[in-house]
Structure formats: C-alpha cells, structure tokens
Motif scaffolding. Structure first.
Motif, PDB file in Angstrom:
ATOM      1  N   GLU A   1      -5.026  -9.453  -0.770  1.00  0.00           N
ATOM      2  CA  GLU A   1      -5.874  -8.265  -0.704  1.00  0.00           C
ATOM      3  C   GLU A   1      -6.193  -7.851   0.727  1.00  0.00           C
ATOM      4  OE1 GLU A   1      -8.692 -11.768  -1.759  1.00  0.00           O
ATOM      5  OE2 GLU A   1      -6.608 -11.156  -2.094  1.00  0.00           O
TER       6      GLU A   1
ATOM      7  N   ASN B   1      -0.789  -1.273   6.120  1.00  0.00           N
ATOM      8  CA  ASN B   1      -1.948  -1.898   5.471  1.00  0.00           C
ATOM      9  C   ASN B   1      -3.002  -2.317   6.500  1.00  0.00           C
ATOM     10  OD1 ASN B   1      -0.935  -2.024   2.569  1.00  0.00           O
ATOM     11  ND2 ASN B   1       0.700  -3.097   3.661  1.00  0.00           N
TER      12      ASN B   1
ATOM     13  N   GLN C   1      -6.671  -2.861   5.597  1.00  0.00           N
ATOM     14  CA  GLN C   1      -7.022  -4.072   4.858  1.00  0.00           C
ATOM     15  C   GLN C   1      -6.958  -5.330   5.726  1.00  0.00           C
ATOM     16  OE1 GLN C   1      -4.924  -1.633   3.402  1.00  0.00           O
ATOM     17  NE2 GLN C   1      -6.756  -0.958   2.322  1.00  0.00           N
TER      18      GLN C   1
ATOM     19  N   LEU D   1      -0.427  -4.557  -2.204  1.00  0.00           N
ATOM     20  CA  LEU D   1      -1.685  -5.292  -2.182  1.00  0.00           C
ATOM     21  C   LEU D   1      -2.064  -5.884  -3.535  1.00  0.00           C
ATOM     22  CD1 LEU D   1      -3.645  -2.771   0.037  1.00  0.00           C
ATOM     23  CD2 LEU D   1      -2.872  -5.032   0.737  1.00  0.00           C
TER      24      LEU D   1
END
Length: 282
Positions: A19, A206, A209, A274
C-alpha cells in the motif's frame, strides 16, 4: 517470509509495504533487535528495467541486491547457511524450489534469484497519467493535474530528472539538500570525491504513496518536496548537479502552482499496482 531473519520477526515485506508502493512509511526501517537503518527504504517499482540498486548504487542486479538485507546487522542479521537450512526443513519450500530449479539443494543464489524474479513482476503502468499521456484519455486528469502537467514539463523543469516511462533518469545526483555532505552516498561506493552526496534519482511512480521522501526521509509530504525546490536548493552543496542550478535561487511558484504540481504527481498513483492480489501476502 520472516524465517529469513535471525529471530523470525522481519521479512522483506516488513519494510516494503504494497500500500506504500513497496516502500516504508517510516523514515528509517526497523530490523531485528530494534535495529534502525540510516536510509529510507526505496520503493520497489519497475526494477526489472533498472541496473543499479540502493540509494548509493552499490549493487548492480536484483539478485545481488536481495542478498544484502538478510545478513545486514540492522536488518535481518542472519547468515545464509542458517536460512538455507531453514528452507530445506520447511514443509513447502523444498518442493517449490525443486519445481523452479530442478534440485533440492537450496542455496543463497537460488533464494536471491527467486526474490528477484518476484520483484521483476512488480510493474506499474496503470495510473491516470498513463491513461492520459500514453493512451490518449483526455478525461484522465482533472484541471489541477493538467496545470501541474504543464509545470512539470515546463516552468518547474522536473522532467530533467524524472523523464520517460519510468519517471526517473536512473542516474545519481546531488540535489542540493545540504551545504555539507552528511551522507557520502555514491561516493562511498566509488571512492570518488566527485560522487560525494550523490543519490539515486527515484521513480515518481506511486510517489504519493511512498512518503517520506529523499534518502533520509526528511520530507514528510510532496508539498515539502516542492517547497525544497521552490525555495532554493543549497547552491553550495558539494557536487550539485547541473540540473539543480536552476533551483538555486528558487522557482517563485505561487501557492496554487505548487498545489497543481502536487496534484499532477498524485496522478502517477496506480491503484491496480497498489491493490493487486498477486503482489499481496500469499
């Protein structure tokens, strides 16, 4: 698998969370016996297309990279003979290794090859940015992200270091974080003064994140990263990269421009990557 660590408390996934784009939300990861590292765990994304690994580039293949954490005293603090013994005695691994390698003599090379093989499957290409830029979906980005797109490729000049499908030029650079070298980075590997303070340019895929940011996790948010470049990098930083000179006096972006730039970088987030169950805990 936590059996890789000496006390069976830490696995690769302990510091590389899906995640969080397979990075660590902590500035410094915690290993066995309360050991704490001195650099932020890098995200594992599209590494099948890379050649140099770790912030300082000390390994040149995924197989070689996978070797280090097992024996590092602040990470898993184990030795490979013990790991090999545990795997040979495991209820499932001998058969799995036999199916993969054709023999029952599990060794460190096979283990690191297996880990590297999995890491090569961690491909991220399904973000709103991809839909807009590569697939021509004009509605994939909202108005703020579109303004940020123009800044990224224009006035903010981010594209010099974060270009192409990988959103990194895969080089090592000093980006003006400090006036003095606090971590030698690539210089400790090459032994060259010209490499002191240089670190791997990370991918921006990403990126929303994978906080915190920089090799030492000093920035908690993307806005703080933008502020670093907007307010002016340390012009006297040793080995400051030529691409950073434009930031030495700051960019002078407005608050709305900085917000737009962050909005565009958030479009690099790939929800498929993710949440893909193939990448999750078996």
């Amino acid at each position: 698998d936590r059996l890789l660590s000496v006390d069976r408390s830490v696995s690769c996934a302990s510091c590389h969370l899906q995640e969080n784009a397979f990075s660590d939300p902590r500035p410094f990861s915690e290993g066995v016996n309360n050991g704490v590292g001195d650099r932020n765990a890098m995200a594992i994304i599209n590494l099948a297309f890379d050649e140099d690994f770790f912030w300082d580039g000390r390994r040149h293949s995924l197989v070689a990279q996978a070797h280090d954490p097992v024996v590092h005293p602040l990470e898993m603090a184990n030795d490979w003979e013990e790991v090999e013994s545990r795997l040979r005695d495991h209820v499932r691994y001998p058969r799995m290794f036999y199916e993969a390698f054709g023999n029952l003599d599990i060794d460190s090379n096979q283990v690191t090859q297996a880990i590297a093989a999995f890491e090569t499957t961690l491909i991220s290409t399904s973000s709103p940015f991809d839909a807009y830029f590569y697939e021509g979906s004009m509605n994939a980005l909202d108005s703020a992200a579109l303004r940020g797109f123009d800044l990224f490729f224009g006035e903010a000049e981010c594209i010099h270091c974060h270009a192409g499908p990988l959103l990194t030029d895969q080089t090592f650079k000093s980006n003006g974080l400090d006036s003095e070298v606090t971590d030698p980075g690539l210089g400790a590997v090459t032994g060259l003064d010209a490499d002191l303070g240089k670190f791997k340019v990370p991918t921006l895929r990403n990126i929303a994140q994978s906080a915190p940011y920089m090799h030492d996790g000093r920035f908690a948010t993307l806005m703080e990263v933008v502020q670093h470049y907007d307010s002016g990098v340390h012009a006297d930083a040793p080995n400051l990269d030529p691409d950073m000179v434009i930031y030495s006096e700051g960019l002078g972006l407005s608050a709305s421009q900085k917000a737009d730039l962050v909005a565009f970088m958030e479009s690099f987030s790939d929800p498929v990557f993710l949440t893909n169950p193939a990448f999750s805990r078996p």
